[in-house]
Design an enzyme around this catalytic site. Structure first.
Site, PDB file in Angstrom:
ATOM      1  N   MET A  30      16.921 129.315  58.313  1.00  0.00           N
ATOM      2  CA  MET A  30      17.868 129.010  57.226  1.00  0.00           C
ATOM      3  C   MET A  30      19.259 129.516  57.631  1.00  0.00           C
ATOM      4  O   MET A  30      20.116 129.746  56.786  1.00  0.00           O
ATOM      5  CB  MET A  30      17.397 129.641  55.922  1.00  0.00           C
ATOM      6  CG  MET A  30      16.060 129.052  55.469  1.00  0.00           C
ATOM      7  SD  MET A  30      15.773 129.163  53.699  1.00  0.00           S
ATOM      8  CE  MET A  30      15.655 130.919  53.485  1.00  0.00           C
ATOM      9  N   GLY A  31      19.446 129.719  58.935  1.00  0.00           N
ATOM     10  CA  GLY A  31      20.759 130.117  59.433  1.00  0.00           C
ATOM     11  C   GLY A  31      21.040 131.592  59.276  1.00  0.00           C
ATOM     12  O   GLY A  31      20.132 132.390  59.050  1.00  0.00           O
ATOM     13  N   HIS A  37      15.857 135.935  65.023  1.00  0.00           N
ATOM     14  CA  HIS A  37      15.805 134.486  65.273  1.00  0.00           C
ATOM     15  C   HIS A  37      15.971 134.211  66.769  1.00  0.00           C
ATOM     16  O   HIS A  37      15.293 133.366  67.339  1.00  0.00           O
ATOM     17  CB  HIS A  37      16.958 133.763  64.563  1.00  0.00           C
ATOM     18  CG  HIS A  37      16.905 133.822  63.070  1.00  0.00           C
ATOM     19  ND1 HIS A  37      17.836 134.491  62.315  1.00  0.00           N
ATOM     20  CD2 HIS A  37      16.030 133.266  62.198  1.00  0.00           C
ATOM     21  CE1 HIS A  37      17.541 134.346  61.034  1.00  0.00           C
ATOM     22  NE2 HIS A  37      16.458 133.625  60.928  1.00  0.00           N
ATOM     23  N   GLN A 155       3.983 133.810  55.196  1.00  0.00           N
ATOM     24  CA  GLN A 155       4.485 132.455  55.501  1.00  0.00           C
ATOM     25  C   GLN A 155       3.829 131.924  56.782  1.00  0.00           C
ATOM     26  O   GLN A 155       3.395 130.772  56.850  1.00  0.00           O
ATOM     27  CB  GLN A 155       6.003 132.519  55.662  1.00  0.00           C
ATOM     28  CG  GLN A 155       6.622 131.299  56.303  1.00  0.00           C
ATOM     29  CD  GLN A 155       8.142 131.334  56.281  1.00  0.00           C
ATOM     30  OE1 GLN A 155       8.742 131.087  55.263  1.00  0.00           O
ATOM     31  NE2 GLN A 155       8.766 131.642  57.410  1.00  0.00           N
TER      32      GLN A 155
HETATM   33  O1  PAF Z   1      11.594 131.715  57.265  1.00  0.00           O
HETATM   34  C1  PAF Z   1      12.524 130.947  56.956  1.00  0.00           C
HETATM   35  O2  PAF Z   1      13.671 131.131  57.333  1.00  0.00           O
HETATM   36  C2  PAF Z   1      12.212 129.764  56.029  1.00  0.00           C
HETATM   37  O3  PAF Z   1      11.246 130.086  55.102  1.00  0.00           O
HETATM   38  C3  PAF Z   1      11.840 128.489  56.804  1.00  0.00           C
HETATM   39  C4  PAF Z   1      10.549 128.658  57.563  1.00  0.00           C
HETATM   40  C5  PAF Z   1      12.961 128.115  57.750  1.00  0.00           C
HETATM   41  C6  PAF Z   1      11.639 127.334  55.818  1.00  0.00           C
HETATM   42  O4  PAF Z   1      12.795 127.075  55.083  1.00  0.00           O
END
Ligand code: PAF
Length: 282
Positions: A30-31, A37, A155
């Site tokens: 999500m940036g 990341h 998640q």
């Molecule tokens: O983990 C994240 O940043 C978000 O939940 C994802 C997997 C990009 C989905 O929007």
């Protein structure tokens, strides 16, 4: 680095890659990228011919409008950051309509109970939103592999379940949490903490580490109670949950069995910023 905003343009590129039988790695984000990341992107660069990083703040996974509105946005910095890793990275940063086609609704899923506790309990509808957007991204990008951080362990498990249940041919890869010098897990939300809150945030790692150090010798209920008292004494932190759960089923447990894997999960609020973390116990 090439930036795509339109699905149709990206399709062309992906058809070209697929036509050459080359392997695609997807890093959905999500940036507001940070080193966590980047570690996923680096791994994808090592393991694939092409790496696609999606940058999309997905509205359907936020159950709190204030949280969505205040989510940090830094597309220019993100592009620079990615370019410094490799000029071959493909960025997909679509508008909402490109993903949702003017129909901002979520699909229904059966997560087999993986969503019952923790984030699923405290952020109603969150995982339907995550699974909906990830399904869209998988359809658009058609990656061979997709990379997710263990910081969002629930998640990760839900997406592993999603691909199995729907026969999606993507290898879902979980990557270790990257931490600051004091143990705080890297998160885009950390940028919202002021200096004092940032200092206090190290208590999250202290708490889960306490659990890891003591789960063999102490009763789990006693540990949970100690943690409750620990946070009651820190006025700046509001504890939302502290749960020890089976790493596979994500069901909370009161006892550890030797042949199973467990993790401890935590969510807190510090000055309105919601932070989560987890670590493996055994
Ligand atoms: O983990 C994240 O940043 C978000 O939940 C994802 C997997 C990009 C989905 O929007």
């Amino acid at each position: 680095m090439t930036l795509y905003k339109k699905k149709s343009d990206l399709f062309e590129k992906i058809n070209d890659i697929k036509g050459k039988n080359l392997i695609i790695g997807l890093v959905p984000t999500m940036g507001s990228l940070h080193k966590g990341h980047l570690s996923l992107v680096e791994r994808s660069l090592e393991e694939n011919d092409y790496t696609i990083v999606s940058i999309f703040i997905n509205p359907t996974q936020f159950n709190d409008k204030k949280d969505l509105d205040s989510y940090p946005k830094n597309l220019i910095d993100d592009c620079r950051y990615l370019e410094s890793l490799s000029s071959d990275i493909i960025i997909f940063s679509p508008d909402i309509d490109e993903i949702y086609d003017k129909n901002l609704s979520v699909k229904q899923f059966d997560f087999q109970g993986l969503d019952k506790f923790m984030e699923g309990e405290y952020r109603k509808g969150h995982f339907e939103g995550v699974a909906t957007v990830v399904s869209h991204l998988f359809k658009i990008v058609r990656p061979n592999k997709a990379y997710f951080g263990e910081k969002d362990y629930q998640q990760l498990r839900i997406i592993q379940q999603l691909v199995i249940q729907n026969n999606i041919p993507v290898n879902v890869i979980g990557c270790k949490t990257i931490r600051e010098y004091d143990g705080l897990a890297l998160s885009s939300r950390n940028a919202k903490l002021d200096l004092h809150s940032r200092k206090i945030a190290s208590k999250i790692f202290e708490a889960i580490n306490f659990c890891r150090d003591n789960y063999k010798s102490k009763d789990l209920e006693k540990i949970i109670n100690d943690i409750d008292i620990f946070f009651k004494n820190i006025s700046e932190i509001e504890l939302e949950y502290f749960i020890i759960a089976d790493s596979e089923t994500l069901t909370p447990v009161k006892k550890i069995t030797k042949d199973k894997q467990y993790r401890v999960f935590i969510a807190v609020r510090i000055d309105e910023v919601r932070l989560i973390d987890n670590i493996e116990l055994n």
